[in-house]
Design an enzyme around this catalytic site. Structure first.
Site, PDB file in Angstrom:
ATOM      1  N   HIS A   1       0.871  -1.177   0.000  1.00  7.21           N
ATOM      2  CA  HIS A   1       0.000   0.000   0.000  1.00  7.21           C
ATOM      3  C   HIS A   1       0.909   1.229   0.000  1.00  7.21           C
ATOM      4  O   HIS A   1       1.551   1.530   0.999  1.00  7.21           O
ATOM      5  CB  HIS A   1      -0.911  -0.005   1.222  1.00  7.21           C
ATOM      6  CG  HIS A   1      -1.854  -1.171   1.252  1.00  7.21           C
ATOM      7  ND1 HIS A   1      -3.001  -1.210   0.490  1.00  7.21           N
ATOM      8  CD2 HIS A   1      -1.800  -2.355   1.901  1.00  7.21           C
ATOM      9  CE1 HIS A   1      -3.636  -2.359   0.687  1.00  7.21           C
ATOM     10  NE2 HIS A   1      -2.926  -3.079   1.545  1.00  7.21           N
ATOM     11  N   LEU A   2       0.961   1.904  -1.133  1.00  3.95           N
ATOM     12  CA  LEU A   2       1.868   3.060  -1.255  1.00  3.95           C
ATOM     13  C   LEU A   2       1.178   4.370  -0.886  1.00  3.95           C
ATOM     14  O   LEU A   2       1.826   5.400  -0.765  1.00  3.95           O
ATOM     15  CB  LEU A   2       2.438   3.136  -2.676  1.00  3.95           C
ATOM     16  CG  LEU A   2       3.436   2.030  -3.036  1.00  3.95           C
ATOM     17  CD1 LEU A   2       3.808   2.092  -4.511  1.00  3.95           C
ATOM     18  CD2 LEU A   2       4.692   2.107  -2.179  1.00  3.95           C
ATOM     19  N   ARG A   3      -0.134   4.323  -0.723  1.00  2.00           N
ATOM     20  CA  ARG A   3      -0.925   5.462  -0.216  1.00  2.00           C
ATOM     21  C   ARG A   3      -0.997   6.672  -1.138  1.00  2.00           C
ATOM     22  O   ARG A   3      -1.656   7.644  -0.803  1.00  2.00           O
ATOM     23  CB  ARG A   3      -0.423   5.925   1.152  1.00  2.00           C
ATOM     24  CG  ARG A   3      -0.454   4.863   2.237  1.00  2.00           C
ATOM     25  CD  ARG A   3      -1.874   4.419   2.530  1.00  2.00           C
ATOM     26  NE  ARG A   3      -1.930   3.511   3.669  1.00  2.00           N
ATOM     27  CZ  ARG A   3      -2.670   2.394   3.694  1.00  2.00           C
ATOM     28  NH1 ARG A   3      -3.410   2.066   2.659  1.00  2.00           N
ATOM     29  NH2 ARG A   3      -2.692   1.629   4.753  1.00  2.00           N
TER      30      ARG A   3
ATOM     31  N   ASP B   1      -8.705  -4.992  -2.634  1.00  4.31           N
ATOM     32  CA  ASP B   1      -8.101  -5.202  -1.310  1.00  4.31           C
ATOM     33  C   ASP B   1      -8.371  -4.074  -0.325  1.00  4.31           C
ATOM     34  O   ASP B   1      -8.395  -2.901  -0.664  1.00  4.31           O
ATOM     35  CB  ASP B   1      -6.585  -5.398  -1.414  1.00  4.31           C
ATOM     36  CG  ASP B   1      -5.994  -5.679  -0.051  1.00  4.31           C
ATOM     37  OD1 ASP B   1      -6.387  -6.665   0.569  1.00  4.31           O
ATOM     38  OD2 ASP B   1      -5.170  -4.876   0.416  1.00  4.31           O
TER      39      ASP B   1
ATOM     40  N   HIS C   1      -9.113 -10.212  -1.071  1.00  2.00           N
ATOM     41  CA  HIS C   1      -8.980 -10.066   0.387  1.00  2.00           C
ATOM     42  C   HIS C   1     -10.164 -10.828   0.969  1.00  2.00           C
ATOM     43  O   HIS C   1     -11.304 -10.363   0.882  1.00  2.00           O
ATOM     44  CB  HIS C   1      -9.039  -8.574   0.761  1.00  2.00           C
ATOM     45  CG  HIS C   1      -9.125  -8.301   2.233  1.00  2.00           C
ATOM     46  ND1 HIS C   1      -8.296  -7.416   2.868  1.00  2.00           N
ATOM     47  CD2 HIS C   1      -9.933  -8.792   3.203  1.00  2.00           C
ATOM     48  CE1 HIS C   1      -8.598  -7.371   4.160  1.00  2.00           C
ATOM     49  NE2 HIS C   1      -9.601  -8.194   4.386  1.00  2.00           N
TER      50      HIS C   1
ATOM     51  N   ASP D   1       1.755  -6.838   2.733  1.00  4.86           N
ATOM     52  CA  ASP D   1       0.598  -6.022   3.137  1.00  4.86           C
ATOM     53  C   ASP D   1       1.091  -4.769   3.872  1.00  4.86           C
ATOM     54  O   ASP D   1       0.486  -4.332   4.853  1.00  4.86           O
ATOM     55  CB  ASP D   1      -0.390  -6.813   3.996  1.00  4.86           C
ATOM     56  CG  ASP D   1      -1.743  -6.110   4.117  1.00  4.86           C
ATOM     57  OD1 ASP D   1      -1.941  -5.081   3.442  1.00  4.86           O
ATOM     58  OD2 ASP D   1      -2.597  -6.593   4.886  1.00  4.86           O
TER      59      ASP D   1
ATOM     60  N   HIS E   1       0.388   4.036   8.127  1.00  5.74           N
ATOM     61  CA  HIS E   1      -0.616   4.920   8.720  1.00  5.74           C
ATOM     62  C   HIS E   1       0.115   5.996   9.516  1.00  5.74           C
ATOM     63  O   HIS E   1       1.179   5.740  10.083  1.00  5.74           O
ATOM     64  CB  HIS E   1      -1.553   4.147   9.654  1.00  5.74           C
ATOM     65  CG  HIS E   1      -2.488   3.239   8.927  1.00  5.74           C
ATOM     66  ND1 HIS E   1      -3.512   3.717   8.128  1.00  5.74           N
ATOM     67  CD2 HIS E   1      -2.552   1.896   8.861  1.00  5.74           C
ATOM     68  CE1 HIS E   1      -4.171   2.688   7.604  1.00  5.74           C
ATOM     69  NE2 HIS E   1      -3.607   1.570   8.031  1.00  5.74           N
TER      70      HIS E   1
ATOM     71  N   GLY F   1      -3.761  -2.242   9.864  1.00  7.15           N
ATOM     72  CA  GLY F   1      -2.607  -2.314   8.963  1.00  7.15           C
ATOM     73  C   GLY F   1      -1.311  -1.949   9.645  1.00  7.15           C
ATOM     74  O   GLY F   1      -1.299  -1.183  10.604  1.00  7.15           O
TER      75      GLY F   1
END
Ligand SMILES: [Zn+2]
Lengths: 330, 439
Positions: B64-66, B153, B180, B306, B310, B325
Site C-alpha cells: 500500500h503506497l498510499r 483489497d 482479500h 501487506d 498509517h 494495517g
C-alpha cells in the site's frame, strides 16, 4: 497477579490477586464510616488533582467518583469530553496530553472503546489511571463494589465485620450472572472478582449473548435458568442494551424477558436469603420486574451507596502515595 | 547517466536449480558474467557478498503506497525506498488509494510516478469502481495497459454474483483476480481475531470463518469460471489447506502469507496497542505454527508484506477506532528467513517465496515496456535484467521505528532483534541500497 493496587493503576480486575482485592474491600470498609459522619471529609488526598474524563456520558458513575474524590479532599477537574474535541477526531494521545498539561495526579476515565485506559496509561505513565468502564472490557470499580456489597450483607447476617471475614464468606458461594454476558464489561469484572474470592459463578443467557469461547471461561453455563435460580446465593442481573433486542441478537426484548428476565413469577423460585443485584441503570420490565427490583431481597440501592467508599478506597490506594514526576510520555 | 559496472564478490549464488559460490558482473542493467571468479573492468564498484546469498531481488505482491490521497502516511517515493532497504526490486501497488485505482487515469498516474521510484512499481487495478463492490472497473482497459492483477483489497468482493461475473469477464484477458478474503457479514465491526483474547479484552472479533467461507466460495467460483485467482494474506490453517486442496485438483489458484501472520499471534493485541490491529487479524498460535510449517514445506507461492502505512495520529486512536494495517517492507525478508529456519534455511525456498513465486503470480518474469518494468524473479544468469539482492542471512539488527525509510512508523516490530537483512539491492543494474543506506 498484582498483590496491591497501591501506587499503581486500576484498569482491569484480571490481574489482581485475591489479596489486592481484599485490600480494596477492607480499605473501603474504613471509608464507610466517613460517609456517615456529619462532616463527610478526610484530608487523605489534599493537594492531589484528579481529572474525571468521561468520553461516554454516565452521570451516575461520574458523580460517584467525583463525590469519592471530594470526600478525600482532592481537587476534581471534571471534563465532559463526550461532547467536545473528541468528536472532531482528536487522538486519544492528544486529548490526554492536553489534560496532563494542566497538572494532574490521576485520571478517572470512561470510554466507549475497550482498552482506552490501558493506552492512556502508556501515554502518561506518571499519571495514575482508574478505569471507570471501557467498552466491553472492564468496569473494575463496579466489580469491587458488587463484591463489597455481597460481603457486607453476608457479614451482617453472620454477625461479623467484612474486614474480619476477609474472603471467607465467598467460599462455595453460588453467584448467578444473567443476561448479556457477551457485551458486558460488568460481567467481565464481576466474574474476575467473584472467582478470585472463591465463589462459584454460573452464567445464564441466550447463546447469542454468551461470548463464543464461554467454554474456556472459569464459569458454568446454566442449562436450566429456573434451576439455576433455585440454587443461587446471589443473582446479578445485567442491563440489556435496548438495541440488542432489535432482532440481531435476540428476536425481541419481550422474548428475552420471557426466557431470561427476572419476572415476579420467576423470583418465586429464589430462596428467601438470595441477594438480587443490578449495576444500574435498570430496564424495568426487561431484565427485571419492578416488584422484584423493589423487593427486600434486592440490594440495588446499597450497591449505589457503596460505590462511594469503594471508589474512595481505589482513589486513595492508587493516588495517595504518588508525587507528580516529570515522566516521559510513552 | 549510465550506471557504473558492478561486481558482486564471493556470495552464494542461488538458483533456481543450484547454488554455488561465485561472482556476478553487472553492466548496462544486465548480468553480463557469472562465475567462480570474474574479472571486473577498472572503475567497477565492488560489493562484498562474503557470507551472503545472491539472488533475484524480492517482489512484493501487496504494497500500500498510499499515493494518491494519503501522502502524509507514505508516497510512492518513500514506499519504494522502504522496499529497496528490504531487498525488493519490485512492488505491486494496491489500488485502495484515494481515489481508488479504478480508472485508466489513476492507474496511469501511479505507473508514471512509479517510473521515478527506486524500485519497479507495478499496479494492481481495482475490480470494482471505488472498490464499492457494485460495478466492475474497466478491467479490459487496464489489462491493455499491462495490469495483470486486480483486487478490491481492503475489502473483499462481498457479492458472489458480482465476483462470478468479474471472474468470467477477466478469464479471457489472462489476468488474475486477487481477493482479500473476509465475509463482512461475519467480520464487520470486529477489530481483532475472534477467540480467547478478544473475548477477554471485550473487543469484537473477526472470526476465522469469515475468511475461510470466502476462500471456499471463491475456490468454487474459480472451478466454475476457470479464471486464475490469487488469495491475499491467508491467515488461518484451514484457509491454506483449502487452497492447497484446490491446487491439487488443478485449479488455477495461488496464495500468499504475510510476515505478521506467521510471526505474531492474537495475544499481541492484549496490550491494546493499535500497531497490532490488522485485517485479517493476527490469529492463534496454532495458525502461526501452521503458516510457518507451510512456508517451510515450500507450498506457499509468496510471502507478501501487506505494507500498510498509517500516520502516528491515526494509530493513537482507541483500538477499535484505529485503522487496520502495519508496515512490512523493511522487515519482511528477515522475518521470512526466521520462519524458514534462520541461516540454516534452504535459500532456494527463501528466494522462491520472496522473489520467484510472487514474480510469477504478478506476471513480472518478463520485461513489460507498457508498464515500464523489467524482468524480476529470474535466474542469476547472463543476459537477465540485473534485479538482484545480496542478503546476509546472519546479520542481526534491532528494529527502530524512528529509523525507517517509510514515512510512517507503524511497525509492530519496534525493539525486536531480527536476523537477516539485505546488504545490497540492485534494480536494473543500479545499486539502490548498500548496508542500509539508500544510494
Ligand atoms: Zn487486504
Amino acid at each position: 497477579m498484582i498483590d496491591s493496587i497501591a501506587g499503581g493503576n486500576l484498569v482491569s480486575l484480571a490481574t489482581l490477586s485475591q489479596r489486592a482485592i481484599v485490600e480494596v474491600l477492607d480499605t473501603a470498609e474504613s471509608f464507610v464510616e466517613v460517609n456517615s459522619r456529619a462532616v463527610k471529609k478526610v484530608p487523605a488526598l489534599k493537594g492531589k488533582v484528579i481529572a474525571s474524563l468521561f468520553f461516554e456520558e454516565s452521570t451516575r458513575t461520574r458523580l460517584s467518583f467525583e463525590t469519592a474524590a471530594k470526600r478525600l479532599s482532592a481537587d476534581v477537574l471534571s471534563l465532559a469530553v463526550a461532547s467536545s474535541s473528541v468528536k472532531k477526531g482528536e487522538s486519544l494521545r492528544d486529548t490526554i496530553n492536553t489534560i496532563d498539561a494542566l497538572g494532574i495526579d490521576a485520571v478517572v476515565m470512561r470510554h466507549s472503546s475497550s482498552g482506552a485506559p490501558v493506552q492512556v496509561s502508556r501515554y502518561v505513565p506518571h499519571v495514575r489511571v482508574i478505569n471507570a468502564g471501557d467498552g466491553q472490557h472492564q468496569h473494575p470499580t463496579q466489580g469491587l463494589l458488587d463484591a463489597f456489597t455481597v460481603r457486607q450483607v453476608l457479614a451482617a447476617r453472620a454477625g461479623t465485620s467484612g474486614r474480619e471475614s476477609g474472603s471467607e464468606l465467598f467460599a462455595g458461594l453460588n453467584v448467578l450472572i444473567v443476561g448479556d454476558i457477551r457485551h458486558s464489561r460488568v460481567a467481565r469484572s464481576d466474574i474476575e472478582v467473584y472467582t478470585r474470592l472463591g465463589a462459584h459463578v454460573t452464567v445464564a443467557a441466550p447463546g447469542t449473548l454468551l461470548p463464543p469461547d464461554i467454554a474456556q471461561w472459569p464459569v458454568t453455563v446454566a442449562t436450566d435458568f429456573d434451576e439455576a435460580l433455585a440454587t443461587a446465593d446471589v443473582v446479578g442481573l445485567l442491563r440489556l442494551q435496548k438495541e440488542r433486542g432489535s432482532g440481531a441478537f435476540v428476536p425481541s426484548l419481550g422474548e428475552f424477558t420471557s426466557t431470561f428476565g427476572l419476572t415476579s413469577r420467576r423470583a418465586e423460585l429464589l430462596r428467601p436469603e438470595t441477594i438480587i443485584m443490578h449495576p444500574g441503570p435498570m430496564n424495568r420490565g426487561v431484565e427485571i420486574d419492578s416488584q422484584v427490583a423493589d423487593s427486600s431481597a434486592a440490594v440495588i440501592e446499597q450497591q449505589v451507596r457503596n460505590g462511594v467508599p469503594v471508589r474512595m478506597a481505589v482513589l486513595y490506594l492508587t493516588t495517595a502515595g504518588t508525587t507528580l514526576e516529570s515522566g516521559s510520555n510513552d | 547517466m549510465t550506471n557504473p559496472t558492478l561486481v558482486i564478490r564471493g556470495g552464494l549464488i542461488v538458483g533456481p536449480l543450484e547454488s554455488f559460490l561465485g561472482d556476478v558482473l553487472i553492466a548496462d542493467g544486465r548480468i553480463v558474467e557469472v562465475g567462480p571468479s570474474v574479472t571486473a573492468p577498472s572503475g567497477a564498484l565492488e560489493i562484498d557478498a562474503a557470507g551472503c546469498w545472491v539472488g533475484p531481488g524480492f517482489v512484493d505482491l501487496h504494497t500500500h503506497l498510499r499515493e494518491p490521497g494519503k501522502e502524509s502516511a507514505e508516497t510512492i517515493e518513500t514506499g519504494a525506498f522502504a522496499a529497496a532497504l528490504g531487498g525488493y526490486s519490485a512492488v505491486v501497488a494496491m489500488p485502495n488509494t484515494e481515489p481508488a485505482l479504478d480508472s485508466v487515469a489513476m492507474v496511469g498516474y501511479v505507473l508514471e510516478r512509479g517510473k521515478l521510484a527506486a524500485v519497479d512499481v507495478a499496479v494492481a487495478g481495482a475490480i470494482t469502481i471505488g472498490r464499492q463492490g457494485e460495478q466492475m472497473a474497466p478491467i479490459a482497459k487496464f489489462a491493455a495497459l499491462g495490469v495483470r492483477l486486480f483486487t478490491d483489497d481492503g475489502n473483499g468482493v462481498q457479492d458472489a454474483g458480482l465476483m462470478r461475473r468479474a471472474l468470467t469477464y477477466a478469464q479471457p484477458l489472462r489476468v488474475t483476480l486477487a481477493q482479500h478474503c473476509e465475509d463482512e457479514s461475519l467480520a464487520q465491526g470486529g477489530s481483532m481475531h475472534e477467540g480467547a483474547s478478544s473475548s477477554k479484552l471485550g473487543l469484537i472479533g473477526r472470526p476465522a470463518i469469515a475468511e475461510e467461507l470466502m476462500v471456499m466460495r471463491d475456490i468454487e467460483l474459480v472451478r466454475l469460471t476457470g479464471c486464475s485467482m490469487h488469495f491475499l494474506h491467508l491467515s488461518t490453517e484451514r484457509s491454506i489447506a483449502l487452497v492447497l486442496e484446490a491446487r491439487a485438483q488443478g485449479l488455477p489458484v495461488t496464495c500468499e502469507v504475510a510476515p505478521h501472520h506467521f510471526t505474531l499471534d492474537e495475544t499481541a493485541c492484549e496490550t491494546f496497542d493499535p500497531e497490532f490491529k490488522v485485517h485479517p487479524p493476527l490469529r492463534t498460535a496454532a495458525d502461526v505454527a501452521a503458516l510457518r510449517a507451510a512456508l517451510r514445506a515450500g507450498v506457499i507461492d509468496a510471502v507478501a508484506t501487506d505494507h500498510a502505512p498509517h500516520t502516528p495520529e491515526s494509530k493513537d486512536m482507541a483500538f477499535d477506532e484505529a485503522p487496520p494495517g502495519m508496515l512490512g517492507l523493511e522487515q519482511a525478508a528477515g522475518l521470512t528467513l526466521e520462519a524458514l529456519g534462520g541461516a540454516e534455511a534452504d535459500p532456494q525456498v527463501f528466494f522462491s517465496v520472496l522473489s520467484r513465486g510472487p514474480a510469477r503470480v504478478a506476471q513480472m518474469r518478463e520485461q513489460d515496456v507498457r508498464v515500464g518494468h523489467s524482468a524480476h524473479g529470474g535466474a542469476v544468469s547472463v543476459g537477465e535484467d540485473a534485479n538482484l539482492v545480496v542478503f546476509d542471512p546472519k546479520a542481526p539488527y534491532v528494529v527502530d521505528r524512528d529509523k525507517l525509510a517509510s514515512r510512517a512508523r507503524n511497525t509492530p516490530y519496534h525493539g525486536r532483534t531480527i536476523h537477516g537483512r539485505a546488504r545490497a539491492t540492485i534494480v536494473r543494474g543500479r545499486l539502490v541500497q548498500l548496508e542500509g543506506n539508500l544510494q
